[in-house]
Design a protein around this motif. Structure first.
Motif, mmCIF file in Angstrom:
data_model
loop_
_atom_site.group_PDB
_atom_site.id
_atom_site.type_symbol
_atom_site.label_atom_id
_atom_site.label_comp_id
_atom_site.label_asym_id
_atom_site.label_seq_id
_atom_site.Cartn_x
_atom_site.Cartn_y
_atom_site.Cartn_z
ATOM 1 N N GLN A 1 0.963 -1.286 0.040
ATOM 2 C CA GLN A 1 0.084 -0.062 -0.087
ATOM 3 C C GLN A 1 0.897 1.065 0.189
ATOM 4 O O GLN A 1 0.559 2.060 -0.550
ATOM 5 N N GLN A 2 1.870 1.248 0.777
ATOM 6 C CA GLN A 2 2.958 2.489 1.150
ATOM 7 C C GLN A 2 3.416 2.493 -0.584
ATOM 8 O O GLN A 2 3.440 3.892 -0.992
ATOM 9 N N PHE B 1 -9.369 4.366 0.475
ATOM 10 C CA PHE B 1 -8.802 4.141 1.344
ATOM 11 C C PHE B 1 -9.811 4.001 2.950
ATOM 12 O O PHE B 1 -9.453 3.038 3.520
ATOM 13 N N ILE B 2 -10.899 5.006 2.724
ATOM 14 C CA ILE B 2 -11.539 4.634 4.155
ATOM 15 C C ILE B 2 -12.269 3.458 3.862
ATOM 16 O O ILE B 2 -12.598 2.656 4.997
ATOM 17 N N LEU B 3 -12.731 3.029 2.620
ATOM 18 C CA LEU B 3 -13.305 1.969 2.663
ATOM 19 C C LEU B 3 -12.351 0.664 2.947
ATOM 20 O O LEU B 3 -12.946 -0.399 3.738
ATOM 21 N N ALA B 4 -11.333 0.745 2.583
ATOM 22 C CA ALA B 4 -10.051 -0.222 2.923
ATOM 23 C C ALA B 4 -9.908 -0.267 4.406
ATOM 24 O O ALA B 4 -9.865 -1.268 4.821
ATOM 25 N N SER C 1 -2.125 7.053 7.066
ATOM 26 C CA SER C 1 -1.296 7.929 6.611
ATOM 27 C C SER C 1 -1.609 8.431 5.230
ATOM 28 O O SER C 1 -1.126 9.643 4.892
ATOM 29 N N ASP C 2 -1.975 7.548 4.442
ATOM 30 C CA ASP C 2 -2.170 7.841 3.031
ATOM 31 C C ASP C 2 -3.555 8.965 2.861
ATOM 32 O O ASP C 2 -3.463 9.771 2.151
ATOM 33 N N VAL C 3 -4.368 8.677 3.865
ATOM 34 C CA VAL C 3 -5.659 9.517 3.762
ATOM 35 C C VAL C 3 -5.096 10.788 4.212
ATOM 36 O O VAL C 3 -6.006 11.939 3.618
#
Ligand code: NA
Ligand code: NA
Lengths: 308, 438, 183
Positions: free
Chosen positions: C72-73, C100-103, C156-158
């Motif tokens: 993912q990173q 990403f929220i779904l994930a 972190s990605d969000v």
């Protein structure tokens, strides 16, 4: 319907055994006048065969027909219940053991401790070994690589064979190329369905385990939601089911054997008295080991010993 | 909620998350949990542990890490290149020759592996870069890998065929042999397509520029030796299966050991290479397995809700002429390929469809081979298909999903053509097993 | 101020996830070795092991699960990028935040179930069904760790995408990842 149940079993859609489970589902529906509706899930339809126990436990499926060897790590007593290697193949003896000698009580406790209701068990045909080379005496097992998981593997090691772990879908290829010299099947029908006779011709006469006893289990919470009369109905349906299994599995077993014989299957010669003794000794050695590993197994094996 | 409506909602959710560019595996899992929570409740969450155990403790899927690692080692040690360099020595003057070599190598890999993922990811590791570096059209390069890698389930050994034979009580041996002619037809058609399309559009496959200095005989011999040794590795892996040393799954580990030995022999062995290959392989394995896990959570939810009963009841009493029924089955399986993986299609459709086909007078082995051909197509048709995802996983960063979608079109058409040829000529399947086994 | 706090969080998460992602890849050669050893032991010594089957499956599961956050990173998880590649960068950030929220939602459930299974495994002494019968509890801890790592990385990605959405600037230089891509 008041109750919508899902019933997972370990056979594929369209197989002969699959239909027996389908009948059980239908019986529950008719006998309960449609108050319980049962959807049958075949192997791989949402729950894998090794996940049935866990799925019934959590209530993902309501009812299940598990194969205990697949759950040896979760509920060890199941392995004693299905029949340790060297056990009897006499249905009458088995029924006495379960219903009169108290195995039913121990198993109700064992399954109950994991949130499962244990219903009337049913009997399926014995486990046999098919090999690429003829086995004329027990000695011939020495050094053979045989696909046999868990307790069956231990039994064969006691006879000097080397048990191998393989995925079911690799048995055929492995027999044909010679990775393994033989394999057990969960019964004759399993050998037939796996086409093993195309690549291995010899069946040993002594069953590795006598008749196998398999349970029907229900999720505890779902069970407690039933009224007493519905509980009685489900129990009655499983009793009918056990009958049907006994009658039909014998018929199908002989059909499967006939089909395999037509394709060239050969039986080993009648084993000698010494062979039978070696066979029994290999099985008896496992009793202590299993009794020591789990308290419920211990209770079951003590009853077994008392009977002898 | 009816299963039809639920299926519609699930499909819509898939399309939305695909449009958003969400990670496929995690999104499929998320959709199943979200829709499942609303229709079933939190009891559905319990599908996760059993699905995890089924995907991570699958000995069959173990071929994926082993073969990916082997592929990475081959390409990083230059052994893969050596193989293609040698093939260029022989047929280098033919336009598209590298793509043809790739198809041949893919067929050999197909003879080692029994599942699609291992086929595509191994072929992709070894063969994609050499084609792209030589300036091949990227769609041609991707399509060849996809079509060739997909042969893994058509060329024996094949796990879906074993599953079909057991679900329908047919002979695995007959099926393995029966698939050989259709496999050969597929390979020939693929090669013919490459030759023709490169003739029509030479830009797709540039010829190697003539070397400034003509290589000496000694250099040529060295190239041939290196290529021969690399080919020997493939032969050794195949041999380990045929001789009964290893199962198809385990043979990937033989390939890993062989690749390391060859690298040592070629004096290209470095600990760093083994480590880097491991790093890349681990990432690819993880990517593949998170997709498989998410997709299995999704399809398990769908199956627990009873999609298989929808298919079963739909196919009863179709009231069509026999051949139309067969065509109908093929269409249903292709549609299922939009949402379900190769194993589940076999598990679900083989027992429902085969008895009907047999009762209409068709040969079950022929029907099974049709099913395998169909699955090969289903997993590579957009938008959803495992072969597409595997290929995207192995492709270099610049390759988009659109490139992949576009690349498959001609190859899907070829496979569809093979499917139709076999559908209307059952002898192509039944002839060889009858000859060999009777 | 807030931005630099977010940046520090993201960098810390990246470092942790990269460390574990890279470490788990060392299992890869070990996995191949275990399977090869089983073949050797069975064919040449005629002595199949009782442990290789389960051990190789455990290693497979560890690689498969623990590599997820690192993938993912690197944004290596497979996505269908047809519309995604055509929209302006800020819209893409919105897309990413939603995905990403779904994930995260999915991974939170995986985490919860893994912890539940871990407790069960301890209570009932769950093992594999094989003769070797290794414990199952470590697998469920590993799954919980893998889930936490993925959730951290996704969070972190969000945040990273949210900063980009608001300011139009990237707080993490992703170009270094492209270069670092193993040769
Ligand atoms: Na194959
Ligand atoms: Na598809």
């Amino acid at each position: 319907a008041d109750h919508n149940w899902r019933f997972a079993n370990l056979y594929g859609r369209g197989t002969a055994f699959g239909e027996v489970y389908e009948d059980l589902a239908k019986n529950i529906e008719t006998m309960s006048d449609g108050r319980i509706k049962v959807q049958v899930l075949y192997s791989g339809e949402g729950v894998g065969t090794s996940g049935i126990l866990g799925a019934v436990k959590t209530g993902l499926v309501t009812m299940g027909a598990p194969f205990q060897s697949m759950h040896a790590g979760e509920l060890p007593a199941g392995v004693v219940e299905i029949g340790l290697p060297g056990g009897t193949d006499d249905a009458g003896d088995l029924l006495t053991l379960f219903h009169e000698r108290g195995w039913d009580e121990v198993l109700t406790k064992a399954y109950g401790s994991q949130g499962l209701v244990w219903l009337d068990p049913y009997i399926q045909p014995p486990v046999y070994i098919i090999t690429k080379k003829p086995i004329n005496s027990v000695e011939d097992f020495k050094g053979l690589k045989i696909r046999a998981p868990g307790a069956y593997g231990k039994f064969l090691r006691n006879l000097g064979a080397s048990p191998v772990s393989l995925a079911w879908s690799e048995i055929y290829t492995s027999l044909s190329t010679g990775v393994i010299d033989g394999s057990i099947g969960s019964n004759m029908i399993d050998h037939r369905d796996g086409n093993h006779v195309e690549v291995a011709k010899y069946m040993y006469r002594l069953p590795l385990a006598g008749a196998q006893v398999l349970p029907i289990i229900v999720n505890n919470k779902a069970w407690n939601k039933l009224t007493p009369d519905l509980k009685a109905i489900v129990k009655a349906a499983t009793t009918v089911h056990a009958q049907e299994q006994l009658v039909k599995s014998r018929k199908w077993e002989s059909e499967a054997v006939a089909e395999m014989e037509a394709k060239g299957l050969q039986w080993s010669p009648e084993p000698s008295a010494a062979d039978k003794e070696a066979w029994a000794a290999a099985g008896a050695g496992l009793w202590d080991e299993y009794a020591a590993a789990d308290p419920y197994s211990k209770e079951l094996i003590e009853i077994l010993r008392a009977e002898k | 909620m009816g299963i039809e409506l639920l299926t519609g909602i699930l499909l819509a959710c898939i399309l939305i998350t695909f449009a958003l560019g969400a990670p496929v595996g995690l999104a499929l899992g998320g959709i199943a949990m979200g829709v499942g929570y609303m229709t079933w409740g939190d009891g559905l969450f319990n599908v996760i542990p059993t699905t995890l155990e089924d995907t991570h403790f699958s000995f069959i899927l173990l071929a994926i890490p082993l073969y990916i690692y082997m592929g990475q080692l081959l390409t990083r040690s230059g052994i893969g290149d050596a193989m293609f360099n040698a093939s260029q020595l022989i047929i280098g003057k033919v336009r598209g020759s590298l793509a043809i070599s790739v198809i041949v190598v893919c067929s050999m890999i197909g003879a080692m592996v029994g599942i699609i993922g291992a086929g595509i990811m191994t072929s992709g590791s070894i063969a994609l870069r050499p084609m792209l570096e030589r300036g091949y059209d990227k769609r041609l390069a991707l399509g060849v890998i996809m079509a060739g890698g997909g042969l893994g389930i058509l060329i024996p050994p094949s796990i879906p065929m074993i599953m079909f034979a057991s679900a329908t009580q047919n002979s695995v041996g007959r099926m393995f042999i029966g698939a050989l002619v259709p496999a050969a037809i597929s390979i020939v058609c693929l090669i013919a397509y490459v030759v023709i399309t490169c003739k029509l559009n030479p830009k797709k496959a540039p010829l190697d520029p003539p070397p400034e200095v003509e290589p000496t005989v000694k250099e040529k011999l060295l190239t041939a030796r290196d290529g021969g040794l690399a080919l020997l590795l493939i032969v050794a892996v195949l041999g380990s299966i045929i001789m009964g040393i290893a199962t198809p799954t385990e043979s990937g580990a033989i390939g890993v050991v062989g690749a390391i030995l060859l690298a040592i022999f070629f004096k290209r062995f470095k600990v760093r290479m083994v480590k880097n290959a491991g790093m890349q392989a681990a990432m690819l394995v993880s990517v593949a397995m998170w997709i498989i896990f998410g997709a299995t959570v999704f399809s398990n939810f769908h199956l627990l809700m009873g999609v298989q009963n929808m298919v079963a009841s739909f196919t009863q009493d179709l009231g069509l002429p026999p051949m139309m029924v067969i065509i109908m089955f093929q269409i249903i399986m292709l549609l299922l390929g939009f949402i379900i993986d190769e194993f589940i299609i076999v598990l679900m459709c083989a027992p429902i469809f085969t008895p009907i086909a047999v009762s209409l007078g068709f040969d079950p082995i022929w029907f099974g081979v049709l099913m395998i051909l169909n699955i090969e197509i289903a997993v590579q048709t957009p938008p959803y298909g495992f072969a597409l995802f595997y290929l995207k996983g192995i492709a270099p960063p610049g390759i988009t999903m659109l490139d992949i979608y576009r690349s498959v079109t001609p190859f899907v058409l070829i496979k569809l053509m093979v499917l139709i040829i076999v559908m209307f000529n059952p002898d192509l399947v039944t002839w060889l097993p009858n000859l060999v086994m009777n | 101020m807030l931005q630099s706090a977010i940046r520090r969080y993201c960098l810390a998460v990246h470092a942790l996830v990269a460390l574990i992602g890279k470490s788990v890849s060392l299992v890869m050669p070990a996995l191949a070795f275990v399977v090869a050893f089983e073949v050797f032991s069975r064919y040449f010594l005629n002595k199949p092991t009782i442990w290789a089957y389960d051990l190789s499956l455990f290693m497979f599961g560890y690689i498969a699960a623990l590599g997820g956050a690192y993938a993912q990173q690197r944004r290596a998880h497979i996505n269908v990028d047809i519309l995604y590649n055509k929209v302006p960068p800020r819209v893409r950030s919105v897309f990413n935040i939603l995905s990403f929220i779904l994930a995260i939602f999915f991974m939170a459930i995986v985490l919860q179930m893994s912890i539940g299974k871990f407790e069960e495994a301890i209570e009932f002494n769950y093992r594999r069904q094989s003769e070797w019968a290794p414990h199952m509890h470590h697998y469920w801890i590993m799954m919980a760790v893998a889930s936490v790592l993925l959730i951290l990385q996704l969070s972190s990605d969000v945040l990273e995408e949210a900063v980009h959405l608001v300011t139009g600037k990237h707080i993490i230089d992703r170009s270094e990842y492209e270069e670092e891509t193993v040769e």
